[in-house]
Write an enzyme that holds these catalytic residues in place. Structure first.
Site, mmCIF file in Angstrom:
data_model
loop_
_atom_site.group_PDB
_atom_site.id
_atom_site.type_symbol
_atom_site.label_atom_id
_atom_site.label_comp_id
_atom_site.label_asym_id
_atom_site.label_seq_id
_atom_site.Cartn_x
_atom_site.Cartn_y
_atom_site.Cartn_z
ATOM 1 N N SER A 1 -9.551 1.461 3.123
ATOM 2 C CA SER A 1 -8.728 2.249 2.247
ATOM 3 C C SER A 1 -7.693 1.449 1.466
ATOM 4 O O SER A 1 -7.068 1.994 0.560
ATOM 5 C CB SER A 1 -8.030 3.355 3.047
ATOM 6 O OG SER A 1 -7.256 2.787 4.052
ATOM 7 N N LYS B 1 0.871 -1.202 0.000
ATOM 8 C CA LYS B 1 0.000 0.000 0.000
ATOM 9 C C LYS B 1 0.898 1.239 0.000
ATOM 10 O O LYS B 1 1.930 1.284 0.705
ATOM 11 C CB LYS B 1 -0.866 -0.044 1.257
ATOM 12 C CG LYS B 1 -1.929 1.036 1.368
ATOM 13 C CD LYS B 1 -2.784 0.734 2.604
ATOM 14 C CE LYS B 1 -3.910 1.741 2.754
ATOM 15 N NZ LYS B 1 -4.739 1.456 3.941
ATOM 16 N N SER C 1 -9.673 -0.943 7.281
ATOM 17 C CA SER C 1 -9.152 -0.730 5.936
ATOM 18 C C SER C 1 -8.404 -1.869 5.288
ATOM 19 O O SER C 1 -8.040 -1.760 4.124
ATOM 20 C CB SER C 1 -8.237 0.514 5.938
ATOM 21 O OG SER C 1 -9.038 1.671 6.091
#
Lengths: 489, 482
Positions: free
Chosen positions: A154, A79, A178
């Site tokens: 996210s 990420k 997330s």
């Protein structure tokens, strides 16, 4: 056999038997990415050169008998809120456009030491604030199961990459769900470990007391192995757990016979899609058939967890994001004074959701409001911990849906922040308590969209969590993959 | 109307630890800009603080030396404000649970001891340094600002006194005493000119007899003890003038202008003082268990107050005891040795605080390398006492000892400074001088007793200055009278 669809364990076996090389593995994964990125936009940066160098090194190391463990030669996606030295790291924000960190996050260093092949940096909601990846300043990511829908957030980019096979495993971060929610929406495994067990050094902070890094993968075993590589005490992180870390895979195949499992009554009802509730309910029944003692438990504080979270997280974020001022790195707008420079930089660099949360957080901490908002939220947090403690005195693990709904359509919730926040209602409590939780895919609804099942365990109870999760995985027998979408947009 | 000044002093002390408060960067004054920096003290994304244990030990030492209580469970807070030299735009500091609280410092002012309460001492990190480029070096007229983050993250102890100080002289004495203490503990270079110790004053006035405090004004930018005293004096006068003119004192921060000798109002924005303190989530609470506290206490050197008491008990008056107490450790050690070797305390202390200190200053020497032992000092004092050197010759002897020429006795001989105190030896010279100066003798006998001075001078000349003048005087007086 489709190489990009291999699990980490399967790929590892082939690497060790010599049937495939790390370079070949990487090339297959990059090819899958090449074919799907136009539709999915899972990645912000693909580092072909760095990845090939790492893959080649993995091959020569393995040939020389140097086996670095389960992630050796395995293509991993990160990420883009984890610092990678020399590789652009943006947190999906314009304010960090072009920023190249001078250091690696601890988890990144651990992955490198484990011989992992870092493919690139995946898309996210800006500064990890969001539940759909639509808040990215670089464009949304899409769900491989239906590209008109969100992959969740996210960590939507990491989830989409793993689900599509453009990485075999990925790391995400979980502050309010997330990792788990996008895993549920994309039909893969995703977990948030016990707070403090995975170093936050090098993770671009959103909410310091809630953030945790964790794996997204195609199997519970893959997740456990990956967690084993990235977790451990880090002296660079003062909140890092310094005690003994349990053996993650010891109880993996023990089954649930004799275990006590609690179903959280608050995490059901209005707002939950019937297909999700039915699938979860059916799985609970099967756990009972498999020998677990299943009870219904009420944790009343769960009903106020969302409110507490949306005071604590933005408050901490408002301070964590103060450093983005255009002075030392990142975007800088011109200004006649330092103040004007900073204000303009942040106005230009931050997206609407980030701005919303920074303002909310600043307000919650302001003189005159601290006690009513932030102070009160911390009290609620303590009450939530008590609720969990009480529950775990009666059961070994708690279960629920991971998300009240399956993947929603892109654009559906962007104009209604509160409806977006409700996506996290099942996942937020364990962020507030700091306890571990995992999402396991258990099936598809009649639209062909994945449903996730959440297992929660007490702090450092990962072995228990994995044990139940592994059984859920076995019972579900969910091996479906999305059709790689190769239609040009 | 009689006015009473009420003053409190806030001191910031940079600790001379090897590394910074929350990272491993070196703490080093005067290094090339931006060379002692890292992701943590530069506030890069993803960086995290880790507490410097040595710094905590040292703030405990400061607190214990100030008779403070040490909190059992102390916590860091984020103090949030935006400024270019504050990399995270929050400072990791302490809010309501400082490491140390409720102590005092005794300060000697004009021979009396005044006790100044210490409200708290807390731990925080220093900011980077801004250099404003433009006219006057101040932010208003700056064309640009240079930022150096070497100092960012340096451990900083903030010591807040209670408003117990009542004059500018006392404020200065407090500041000096605190500086000496901190320096002596070995926890800071404590150099005003380098910024490793900084003072702000809070000044208010009220009518004598009133218990309610007046409006307080914070004064910044006092870069020497003298300017501290001048600034406080000025501010007291300014406030009195305002109040006597029927006005009210504005609560604000004022900047001391050393050249103009005045304080200026600093235009600060309204509402800028809400720091939105909340507990630092990146750090865990510090547990300062009692055994650690006792360990730190046991490691403290002898503190000035105890030392002063010891000197007074040894026979020094309050003033001399204070001066000696504030002298460099090496010189105090010589004193202790000298007394142990049998020297009377007062002359030994006078030599050290007088001639020896003057020599150190003149030669710009390091007190620790001063070549004078306690035994030598004791010998010198004895020599003066028994008259084998005159007091002026003794100063020369001291110089010789300090220059490494040997022990006082040896130096007196080699420099031919030995005083003639042998009565019989002098008697003949006295006889001779009396014989050679009949007019003077006549004057003396007719009542001009002052003339004996001239005769003493003659004897001194005849003996190349080596006669003991007191003895000569005595012998002359006897001879002339008898």
């Amino acid at each position: 056999m489709s190489i990009p669809n291999l699990t980490v364990v399967e790929a590892g076996e082939l690497l060790r038997s010599g049937e495939i090389s790390a370079v070949e593995l990487l090339d297959a994964v990059l090819d899958r990415a090449h074919r799907t990125e136009a539709q999915l936009h899972a990645y912000l940066t693909i580092d072909r050169e760095g990845a090939h160098a790492a893959a080649a090194e993995a091959d020569s190391e393995m040939a020389a008998g140097d086996d670095r463990g389960p992630l050796h030669g395995i293509p991993v996606a990160l990420k883009d809120n984890m610092c990678t030295r020399g590789v652009e790291t943006t947190a999906a924000s314009q304010i960090l456009a072009g920023y190249r960190p001078p250091y690696d996050a601890t988890v990144v260093a651990k992955l490198r030491a484990a011989g992992a092949v870092i493919v690139g940096k995946t898309n996210l909601d800006e500064f990890a604030m969001g539940s759909s990846t639509e808040n990215s300043a670089y464009g949304s990511s899409y769900n491989p199961w239906d590209i008109s829908r969100v992959p969740g957030g996210s960590s939507g980019g990491s989830a989409a990459a793993v689900a599509a096979g453009s990485a075999l495993v990925a790391l995400g971060s979980d502050t309010g769900g997330s990792i788990r929610q996008p895993a549920a929406l994309t039909g893969i495994v995703g977990l948030k470990p016990t707070y403090g067990t995975v170093s936050r050094y090098g993770l671009i902070a959103f909410a310091s007391s809630l953030d945790q890094i964790g794996p997204l993968s195609h199997s519970v075993t893959d997740a456990a192995l990956t967690l084993g590589v990235i977790w451990g005490h880090d002296p660079r992180d003062a909140t890092s757990y310094a005690g003994e870390y349990p053996d993650l895979t010891a109880d993996l195949d023990e089954g649930v016979a004799g275990m006590r499992i609690g179903v959280v009554t608050e995490l059901s009802g209005e707002g939950y899609e019937p297909a999700v509730e039915q699938a979860v309910s059916a799985m609970v029944g099967r756990l009972g058939d498999a020998g677990a003692e299943v009870v219904e438990l009420s944790l009343p504080t769960f009903d106020i967890a969302l409110s507490a979270y949306y005071l604590i997280a933005p408050a901490e974020a408002s301070a964590n994001l103060a450093r983005f001022d255009g002075i030392r790195y990142g975007h800088r707008a011109p200004g006649a004074s330092t103040e004007a420079l900073m204000a303009r930089t942040r106005a230009e660099g931050f997206g609407p959701e980030v701005t919303r949360r920074v303002l909310l957080g600043t307000y919650a901490l302001s003189a005159g409001y601290y006690d009513a908002f932030y102070g009160q939220a911390q009290k609620v947090r303590a009450a939530i911990r008590d609720d969990f403690a009480r529950a775990y005195s009666q059961v070994d693990a708690l279960v629920s849906p991971t998300s009240p709904t399956v993947a929603f359509r892109a654009g559906d919730r962007v104009d209604d922040p509160l409806s977006m926040y409700l996506s996290d209602i099942c996942t937020i409590p364990s962020n507030l308590s700091g306890d571990p939780a995992i999402s396991v895919p258990i099936g598809l609804d009649d639209q062909g969209l994945p449903i996730g099942f959440q297992v929660m365990a007490p702090a450092l109870g990962e072995p228990t969590m994995f044990r139940v999760a592994a059984e859920v995985e076995r019972l579900a027998g969910f091996t479906a993959r999305p059709e790689p979408a190769e239609v040009a947009r | 109307m009689s006015w009473e000044p009420v003053i409190g002093i806030e001191v910031h002390v940079e600790l001379a630890t090897e590394s910074k408060m929350f990272c491993g960067c070196a703490v080093e004054f005067g290094a090339e800009p931006n060379t002692n920096i890292c992701p943590v003290c530069l506030g890069l994304p993803g960086a995290l603080p880790v507490t410097n244990r040595r710094a905590i030990e040292w703030i405990m030492a400061i607190g214990l030396a100030l008779d403070c209580e040490v909190t059992e469970r102390s916590v860091f807070h984020r103090k949030n404000y935006f400024y270019a030299d504050l990399p995270k735009n929050y400072q990791i500091s302490q809010f309501d649970v400082p490491v140390c609280h409720d102590g005092f410092l005794d300060v000697v002012v004009d021979g009396t001891i005044r006790r100044v309460g210490i409200e708290r001492a807390h731990m925080e990190e220093d900011t980077g340094k801004s250099t404003h480029v433009g006219v006057g070096g101040r932010i208003h007229a700056a064309e640009s600002t240079l930022l150096d983050f070497n100092r960012s993250g340096t451990p900083l102890v903030e010591i807040v006194s209670r408003p117990d100080i009542r004059s500018a002289v006392e404020a200065r004495a407090y500041a000096q005493e605190l500086r000496a203490l901190v320096s002596e503990l070995g926890v800071s270079d404590a150099r005003l000119e380098e910024g490793s110790i900084r003072f702000d004053a809070n000044v208010s006035v009220r009518p004598v007899g009133q218990t309610v405090l007046g409006v307080k004004v914070e004064i910044k930018n006092m870069n020497s003890f003298r300017s501290l005293e001048r600034a406080v004096d000025f501010e007291i006068a300014r406030q009195i003038e305002v109040l006597e003119g029927g006005g009210t004192v504005v609560q604000e921060t004022r900047h001391w202008d050393e050249e103009a000798g005045v304080t200026h109002s600093m235009r600060t924005k309204e509402g800028s003082s809400d720091y939105r303190y909340f507990t630092e989530p990146d750090l865990v609470p510090m547990v300062l268990d009692r055994s650690w506290v006792e360990e730190v206490r046991a490691g403290l050197p002898e503190l000035p107050a105890r030392r002063r008491e010891r000197y007074v008990a040894a026979g020094l008056d309050e003033g001399l005891a204070t001066v000696l107490s504030q002298s460099p450790a090496a010189l105090r050690a010589v004193f202790d040795e000298a007394v142990a070797a049998g020297a009377p305390a007062r002359p030994a202390a006078n030599w050290l605080t007088g001639e020896v200190t003057a020599w150190v200053r003149r030669e710009e020497a390091d007190p620790a390398s001063v070549g004078l032992t306690g035994e030598q000092l004791a010998e010198l004092v004895a020599m003066v006492e028994e008259g084998s050197v005159s007091s002026s010759a003794a100063k020369e002897v001291l110089e010789g000892v300090l220059a490494g020429e040997g022990n006082p006795g040896e130096v007196a001989v080699s420099r031919d400074l030995v005083q003639i105190s042998d009565t019989s030896a002098l008697a003949s010279v006295v006889e001779e001088v009396i014989g050679d100066n009949p007019d003077a003798v006549e004057s003396y006998r007719s009542g001009e007793s002052k003339v004996v001075g001239f005769l003493v001078g003659q004897v001194m000349r005849a003996t190349q200055g080596k006669a003991d003048p007191k003895l000569v005087n005595q012998l002359l007086t006897e001879k002339l009278s008898g």
